[in-house]
Structure formats: C-alpha cells, structure tokens
Design a protein around this motif. Structure first.
Motif, PDB file in Angstrom:
ATOM      1  N   LYS A   1     -74.788  41.974 103.994  1.00 27.49           N
ATOM      2  CA  LYS A   1     -74.017  42.939 103.881  1.00 27.49           C
ATOM      3  C   LYS A   1     -74.884  44.130 102.751  1.00 27.49           C
ATOM      4  O   LYS A   1     -74.837  45.159 102.858  1.00 27.49           O
ATOM      5  CB  LYS A   1     -73.171  43.381 102.548  1.00 27.49           C
ATOM      6  N   ASN A   2     -76.364  43.411 101.815  1.00 30.91           N
ATOM      7  CA  ASN A   2     -77.433  44.515 101.426  1.00 30.91           C
ATOM      8  C   ASN A   2     -76.110  45.411  99.976  1.00 30.91           C
ATOM      9  O   ASN A   2     -76.342  45.910 100.248  1.00 30.91           O
ATOM     10  CB  ASN A   2     -77.865  44.694 101.441  1.00 30.91           C
ATOM     11  N   PRO A   3     -75.616  44.587  99.236  1.00 34.66           N
ATOM     12  CA  PRO A   3     -74.959  45.058  97.937  1.00 34.66           C
ATOM     13  C   PRO A   3     -75.409  44.836  96.659  1.00 34.66           C
ATOM     14  O   PRO A   3     -76.734  44.596  96.947  1.00 34.66           O
ATOM     15  CB  PRO A   3     -73.330  44.237  97.491  1.00 34.66           C
ATOM     16  N   LYS A   4     -74.913  45.884  95.616  1.00 33.35           N
ATOM     17  CA  LYS A   4     -76.276  46.094  94.833  1.00 33.35           C
ATOM     18  C   LYS A   4     -76.022  44.586  94.109  1.00 33.35           C
ATOM     19  O   LYS A   4     -77.762  44.256  93.320  1.00 33.35           O
ATOM     20  CB  LYS A   4     -75.205  47.564  93.498  1.00 33.35           C
ATOM     21  N   LEU A   5     -75.287  43.815  93.940  1.00 35.18           N
ATOM     22  CA  LEU A   5     -75.391  42.772  93.436  1.00 35.18           C
ATOM     23  C   LEU A   5     -73.973  41.954  94.031  1.00 35.18           C
ATOM     24  O   LEU A   5     -72.928  42.179  93.979  1.00 35.18           O
ATOM     25  CB  LEU A   5     -75.029  42.890  91.618  1.00 35.18           C
ATOM     26  N   VAL A   6     -74.681  40.271  93.947  1.00 35.43           N
ATOM     27  CA  VAL A   6     -73.643  38.911  94.168  1.00 35.43           C
ATOM     28  C   VAL A   6     -73.975  38.435  93.361  1.00 35.43           C
ATOM     29  O   VAL A   6     -74.686  38.191  93.075  1.00 35.43           O
ATOM     30  CB  VAL A   6     -74.282  38.589  95.732  1.00 35.43           C
ATOM     31  N   ILE A   7     -72.627  37.994  93.281  1.00 39.42           N
ATOM     32  CA  ILE A   7     -72.677  36.799  91.731  1.00 39.42           C
ATOM     33  C   ILE A   7     -71.729  35.395  92.383  1.00 39.42           C
ATOM     34  O   ILE A   7     -70.520  36.199  92.881  1.00 39.42           O
ATOM     35  CB  ILE A   7     -71.746  37.893  90.559  1.00 39.42           C
ATOM     36  N   ALA A   8     -72.187  34.561  92.153  1.00 36.49           N
ATOM     37  CA  ALA A   8     -70.774  33.478  92.370  1.00 36.49           C
ATOM     38  C   ALA A   8     -70.637  32.746  91.226  1.00 36.49           C
ATOM     39  O   ALA A   8     -70.964  32.316  90.353  1.00 36.49           O
ATOM     40  CB  ALA A   8     -72.743  32.358  93.027  1.00 36.49           C
ATOM     41  N   LEU A   9     -69.570  32.172  91.752  1.00 34.56           N
ATOM     42  CA  LEU A   9     -68.630  31.330  90.551  1.00 34.56           C
ATOM     43  C   LEU A   9     -68.876  30.287  90.859  1.00 34.56           C
ATOM     44  O   LEU A   9     -68.391  29.672  91.920  1.00 34.56           O
ATOM     45  CB  LEU A   9     -67.622  31.607  90.132  1.00 34.56           C
ATOM     46  N   ASP A  10     -68.665  28.873  89.556  1.00 31.07           N
ATOM     47  CA  ASP A  10     -68.312  27.832  90.085  1.00 31.07           C
ATOM     48  C   ASP A  10     -68.723  26.870  88.915  1.00 31.07           C
ATOM     49  O   ASP A  10     -69.234  27.205  87.571  1.00 31.07           O
ATOM     50  CB  ASP A  10     -69.191  26.750  91.262  1.00 31.07           C
ATOM     51  N   LEU A  11     -68.030  25.813  89.071  1.00 30.24           N
ATOM     52  CA  LEU A  11     -68.187  24.947  87.752  1.00 30.24           C
ATOM     53  C   LEU A  11     -69.337  23.654  87.255  1.00 30.24           C
ATOM     54  O   LEU A  11     -70.079  22.865  86.324  1.00 30.24           O
ATOM     55  CB  LEU A  11     -66.743  23.799  87.531  1.00 30.24           C
ATOM     56  N   ASP A  12     -70.317  23.820  88.868  1.00 29.44           N
ATOM     57  CA  ASP A  12     -70.587  22.622  88.992  1.00 29.44           C
ATOM     58  C   ASP A  12     -72.424  23.522  88.570  1.00 29.44           C
ATOM     59  O   ASP A  12     -72.745  23.996  90.296  1.00 29.44           O
ATOM     60  CB  ASP A  12     -71.003  21.879  90.292  1.00 29.44           C
ATOM     61  N   ASP A  13     -73.377  22.999  88.045  1.00 26.90           N
ATOM     62  CA  ASP A  13     -74.284  23.626  87.774  1.00 26.90           C
ATOM     63  C   ASP A  13     -75.383  23.357  88.957  1.00 26.90           C
ATOM     64  O   ASP A  13     -76.059  24.331  89.477  1.00 26.90           O
ATOM     65  CB  ASP A  13     -75.475  23.547  87.020  1.00 26.90           C
ATOM     66  N   ALA A  14     -75.365  22.432  89.718  1.00 25.48           N
ATOM     67  CA  ALA A  14     -76.131  22.199  91.409  1.00 25.48           C
ATOM     68  C   ALA A  14     -76.012  23.153  92.257  1.00 25.48           C
ATOM     69  O   ALA A  14     -76.101  23.958  93.531  1.00 25.48           O
ATOM     70  CB  ALA A  14     -76.226  20.810  91.509  1.00 25.48           C
ATOM     71  N   LYS A  15     -73.973  23.387  92.465  1.00 26.82           N
ATOM     72  CA  LYS A  15     -73.738  23.890  93.707  1.00 26.82           C
ATOM     73  C   LYS A  15     -73.819  25.562  92.930  1.00 26.82           C
ATOM     74  O   LYS A  15     -74.115  26.966  93.699  1.00 26.82           O
ATOM     75  CB  LYS A  15     -72.826  24.062  93.711  1.00 26.82           C
ATOM     76  N   LEU A  16     -73.688  25.688  91.981  1.00 32.26           N
ATOM     77  CA  LEU A  16     -74.598  27.470  91.867  1.00 32.26           C
ATOM     78  C   LEU A  16     -75.589  27.634  92.129  1.00 32.26           C
ATOM     79  O   LEU A  16     -76.537  28.970  92.521  1.00 32.26           O
ATOM     80  CB  LEU A  16     -74.776  27.843  89.922  1.00 32.26           C
TER      81      LEU A  16
END
Length: 363
Positions: free
Chosen positions: A205-220
């Motif tokens: 969708k090409n928004p300004k910013l996509v931020i991902a949250l998780d507890l695991d660095d590899a998954k991030l």
C-alpha cells in the motif's frame, strides 16, 4: 478423467483436546461435482494449536457453540494436485486432473443472507475445512466439494510455499480493511506468519512508514525483509513511547494486530493517534479486557475485525509466484504426517526458530 488412487490413507483425526491421533482411514470417493486432491502440504496455524489445546473458541462453552467436530481431520492451509473428479467439478472450478490448487478455508453455503450478498466469508452455517462438516488436509488425500472456492497455483512453487497462500490472503484482507493511505504510519504487531503477511500487505500500500513489533530479533529481521522500515523489540523498548516520539507525540495512524496475545490489544489502543484505525485479525485463546473509553471518549477510534481472506487470494498467489514474498525464509520447518505432534510442538514453542511450520502428508 481420473488417476488411480489407493482406498486407504493415513490421516490425523481429532478425538478431543490434546487427543489427535494418526489413523488409517478410507480415502474419500468424489461424488457428483466433487474433486479429490493428493495433499502436497498443509500449514499448521496458530488456530490449529489453540484448537488442539482446547480453547473455548473451538470447543465451545456456556457462551458459544462448538467450532470443531470430533472425528474431523484438521488442516485448512493446504495445496494439492487434482487426481480425480467429474467434468462438472472441473468446469465449475476451472481446473482438471494434474492441476495444482489451493482452497479457501470457508466452504460457503451459497444460500444464506451473507452468501447472497457476496459476503461469503461470513457465511451463516460457516462450514470450514478441518473444523466443521468438511475434513481438512492433515491427510494424504482431501475431498473438495463443489461449494469450495479453489484457486490454481503454479507448480513452480515448493508445496509448502504454495500453502502459505492461505495465511497471506488472510493478512491481505486485514490490510484492505485498514484503508491505508500514503501518508500513514502503520504499525504491525507480531512477525509470525500472519504478522509477516500484514507487513507484506502494508508495504504494497506504500504508506509513509511501516513499523513491525515483536519479541524476537530474528523475526524482526524477517519483518525487515518483508518490507518493514523500522522494527521494535517490545521486550527491550517501549513501543508506545517510541512511536509517539516518531509522530510528534500523536501516535500511529493504523495498527494491525497479528499476535493473538492479549497484551497486544491495549498496546495498540495506546499507540494509536486520535481518529486512528485498529484492525484485529487474531484468534484469541482467552478473553481480553481493555479500557473501552480509549476507543470512544479518548480517541474515537475505528476498531475493525478481519476474518479469512475474501477476494484476496489472487493477489496473494501473485505475490508468491512473482517472488515478492521471502517465502523460503518464512516457511522454516517441514515434517512428515507421522510427525504431526512435532509440528504442533514447534508452533507452540514461541522461543524457538520456527516461523511457518508445514506438514507434507505424502513427502
């Protein structure tokens, strides 16, 4: 127009919570308008795990009817090769013997108010592969009724990659529900199979910013490869404070929840700006309590649900076929049908390295 198939097969059969058994059963025989597929891969969903552990959502309680039937074969994220059927089935689905297909989880009735209005994914009877009235794909063969919604998929994809079309289409539907705009800051909770699909869809969708949250660095890191501009490990950093810092104190425009963890709900309500949009996709194993005044008096939020992947399957399949999805990194573990318990345990081990776990019934 058929291929010879055996009369007996191996299948996982549901007998109750934490009582799934590998058994030998009859191979289903397709009737008029039906097809038989040889199952190539079936993904193990978090909802499969919650069903296995006896969540009330699936087994019912005083507040809700049962969602799953004993004696049913589970498995709703699948791909397989058409091996038999009649011409009516082939014409209806636009496929033939030897073609590879994926099917939507819902088997709509076609007659209820929702189906008549094109809202088939909310079908009143709500028959579903692997849960209600139709056996799923944790078996060597699966019967595809004429009411099913089947989609052809390329044979160039590895089977377990093709089966990812189901969770990806679900994630894309949640993204569509969000109505993402170019200037939006979009936050995705979770970098599991659904969360990564949410990141992939949001990026399209090409928004300004996509931020991902998780507890695991590899998954991030995998979230980054799926298109996240920024990742936040919520075990080490205050996501609400960080996102408000990035948005001049206002908060994010859109929050897509894909963890199924109760804590992610309050987190989303708190990190959104006023008049923001919250989309809930997850299936929760227990009740969630939040301060609803945040939704109304404080922020006047749009809070939306998302269920299944209606009208998003062609887009999901295209993304898989054209290489948009780093699917080899997402589909981390594959096991044989006899090792179905290992597959469930891998999904349950949130501290492990698995992301998408699949069973290969004929592998």
């Amino acid at each position: 127009m058929s291929q010879p198939v055996p009369t007996r097969m191996q299948a996982v059969v549901v007998h109750g919570p934490e009582d799934y058994r590998l058994e030998e059963v009859d191979v289903p025989v397709p009737g008029p308008g039906e097809m038989l597929i040889r199952v190539e891969a079936v993904g193990v969903c978090a909802s499969d795990l919650k069903c296995y552990h006896g969540a009330a959502k699936f087994w019912g309680d005083e507040n809700r009817p049962a969602y799953v039937q004993r004696g049913r074969i589970p498995g709703h994220e699948f791909v397989g090769e058409v091996v038999s059927g009649d011409q009516k089935a082939f014409d209806h689905h636009g496929v033939g013997v030897g073609d590879r297909i994926v099917c939507e989880q819902i088997v709509p009735c076609g007659e209820c108010r929702y189906c008549r209005r094109g809202e088939y994914w909310m079908c009143g009877p709500h028959d579903m592969f692997g849960f209600r009235n139709f056996d799923g794909a944790m078996a060597q063969y699966l019967l595809v009724p004429i009411r099913a919604r089947a989609h052809p998929v390329s044979k160039e994809l590895a089977p377990h990659h093709a089966a990812y079309a189901e969770p990806l289409s679900c994630a894309l539907h949640a993204v569509e529900r969000a109505g993402i705009k170019f200037e939006d800051v979009v936050v995705v909770a979770g970098c599991g199979p659904i969360g990564l699909g949410l990141v992939l869809g949001a990026r399209q969708k090409n928004p300004k910013l996509v931020i991902a949250l998780d507890l695991d660095d590899a998954k991030l890191e995998l979230g980054r490869r799926c298109g996240a501009d920024l990742v936040i490990n919520v075990a080490r950093e205050d996501a609400v404070a960080k996102i408000k810092e990035l948005t001049d104190g206002y908060g994010a425009d859109v929050y897509l929840e894909g963890t199924g963890h109760p804590s992610a709900v309050g987190q989303g309500l708190n990190l959104l700006r006023k008049l923001g949009t919250y989309v809930e996709y997850s299936v929760f194993g227990s009740d969630v309590t939040v301060d609803w005044s945040i939704i109304s008096d404080d922020k006047e939020l749009d809070v939306l649900g998302a269920h299944l992947g209606p009208y998003c399957w062609p887009a999901a399949i295209k993304m898989l076929e054209d290489g948009t999805v780093p699917v080899a990194d997402i589909c981390t573990h594959q096991v044989g049908l006899a090792d179905f318990q290992q597959a469930l345990d891998l999904v349950a081990d949130t501290s492990g390295s698995s992301v998408k776990v699949s069973i290969l019934p004929n592998g």
